[in-house]
Motif scaffolding. Structure first.
Motif, PDB file in Angstrom:
ATOM      1  N   SER A   1      -8.358  -1.403   4.493  1.00  0.00           N
ATOM      2  CA  SER A   1      -6.948  -1.076   4.782  1.00  0.00           C
ATOM      3  C   SER A   1      -6.597   0.311   4.087  1.00  0.00           C
ATOM      4  N   ALA A   2      -5.309   0.808   4.309  1.00  0.00           N
ATOM      5  CA  ALA A   2      -4.991   2.211   3.722  1.00  0.00           C
ATOM      6  C   ALA A   2      -4.287   2.141   2.499  1.00  0.00           C
ATOM      7  N   PHE A   3      -4.221   3.038   1.722  1.00  0.00           N
ATOM      8  CA  PHE A   3      -3.697   2.924   0.534  1.00  0.00           C
ATOM      9  C   PHE A   3      -3.098   4.484   0.520  1.00  0.00           C
ATOM     10  N   VAL A   4      -1.550   4.583   0.722  1.00  0.00           N
ATOM     11  CA  VAL A   4      -0.932   5.664   0.901  1.00  0.00           C
ATOM     12  C   VAL A   4       0.262   5.911  -0.211  1.00  0.00           C
TER      13      VAL A   4
ATOM     14  N   ARG B   1      -3.652  -6.323   3.246  1.00  0.00           N
ATOM     15  CA  ARG B   1      -2.683  -5.568   3.855  1.00  0.00           C
ATOM     16  C   ARG B   1      -2.483  -3.828   3.360  1.00  0.00           C
ATOM     17  N   PRO B   2      -1.976  -2.948   4.002  1.00  0.00           N
ATOM     18  CA  PRO B   2      -1.899  -1.708   3.215  1.00  0.00           C
ATOM     19  C   PRO B   2      -1.085  -1.616   2.150  1.00  0.00           C
ATOM     20  N   ILE B   3      -1.231  -0.763   1.311  1.00  0.00           N
ATOM     21  CA  ILE B   3      -0.742  -0.700   0.213  1.00  0.00           C
ATOM     22  C   ILE B   3       0.116   0.745   0.100  1.00  0.00           C
ATOM     23  N   PHE B   4       1.356   0.721  -0.253  1.00  0.00           N
ATOM     24  CA  PHE B   4       2.071   2.029  -0.108  1.00  0.00           C
ATOM     25  C   PHE B   4       2.693   2.091  -1.422  1.00  0.00           C
ATOM     26  N   CYS B   5       2.563   3.510  -1.936  1.00  0.00           N
ATOM     27  CA  CYS B   5       3.116   3.773  -3.201  1.00  0.00           C
ATOM     28  C   CYS B   5       4.131   5.125  -3.243  1.00  0.00           C
ATOM     29  N   ILE B   6       5.264   4.999  -3.476  1.00  0.00           N
ATOM     30  CA  ILE B   6       6.446   5.862  -3.417  1.00  0.00           C
ATOM     31  C   ILE B   6       6.713   6.362  -4.824  1.00  0.00           C
ATOM     32  N   ASN B   7       6.369   7.664  -4.976  1.00  0.00           N
ATOM     33  CA  ASN B   7       6.403   8.434  -6.523  1.00  0.00           C
ATOM     34  C   ASN B   7       5.412   7.646  -7.261  1.00  0.00           C
ATOM     35  N   THR B   8       6.107   6.797  -7.779  1.00  0.00           N
ATOM     36  CA  THR B   8       5.140   5.957  -8.931  1.00  0.00           C
ATOM     37  C   THR B   8       5.230   4.611  -8.808  1.00  0.00           C
TER      38      THR B   8
ATOM     39  N   VAL C   1       4.705   1.087  -6.752  1.00  0.00           N
ATOM     40  CA  VAL C   1       3.911   0.355  -5.744  1.00  0.00           C
ATOM     41  C   VAL C   1       4.927  -0.454  -4.892  1.00  0.00           C
ATOM     42  N   VAL C   2       4.795  -0.219  -3.636  1.00  0.00           N
ATOM     43  CA  VAL C   2       6.081  -0.910  -2.916  1.00  0.00           C
ATOM     44  C   VAL C   2       5.415  -2.246  -2.472  1.00  0.00           C
ATOM     45  N   SER C   3       4.044  -2.430  -1.966  1.00  0.00           N
ATOM     46  CA  SER C   3       3.249  -3.334  -1.615  1.00  0.00           C
ATOM     47  C   SER C   3       1.930  -3.588  -2.145  1.00  0.00           C
ATOM     48  N   GLN C   4       1.373  -4.633  -2.443  1.00  0.00           N
ATOM     49  CA  GLN C   4      -0.006  -4.894  -3.272  1.00  0.00           C
ATOM     50  C   GLN C   4      -0.576  -6.184  -2.834  1.00  0.00           C
TER      51      GLN C   4
END
Length: 139
Positions: A10-13, A127-134, A136-139
């Protein structure tokens, strides 16, 4: 094919929401963030995404630069055929130089806005992992 086993990837964004380049030709700014990486993830590719005012982008594993580019339009891709495991923190950074009189902030337009992103692909994934600024929204 039936019976074929695979490992889900999956993606790490990452995405920086607080870019603020002062108005005026030649004004500079930096956007950077850091994201915790879950232990045991193996990355097989990584790149950055920015818009036309970006003069340099980089991704670090702790303090070690593992990807860098000075071409916002074609930043390239770092690939690891056998996977790459981060120590525990992915750091990303974008440096900008304004080419207009107007201030520039975060947004989707490559003409009037800027972005600062690191995008990688990893396995094993749930699942994908999203990090906004610093953060981590989902992991």
């Amino acid at each position: 094919d039936p019976g074929t086993t695979y490992t889900k990837a999956s993606a790490f964004v990452t995405y920086h929401t607080e870019i603020a380049i002062p108005g005026g030709v030649g004004q500079t700014a930096t956007a950077e963030g850091s994201c915790r990486v879950k232990p045991g993830l193996s990355f097989f590719s990584l790149s950055t995404h920015a818009h036309r005012r970006a003069v340099a982008t980089e991704v670090k594993d702790g303090d070690a630069v593992i990807f860098a580019s000075d071409d916002w339009e074609h930043p390239g891709v770092k690939r690891w055929p056998d996977g790459y495991t981060f120590g525990d923190t992915l750091k990303y950074r974008c440096d900008y130089k304004n080419d207009s009189a107007a201030a520039v902030g975060t947004g989707p337009s490559a003409d009037t806005d800027e972005m600062c992103m690191a995008v990688g692909y990893f396995y094993p994934a749930e699942r994908p992992i999203f990090c906004i600024n610093t953060f981590v929204v989902s992991q």
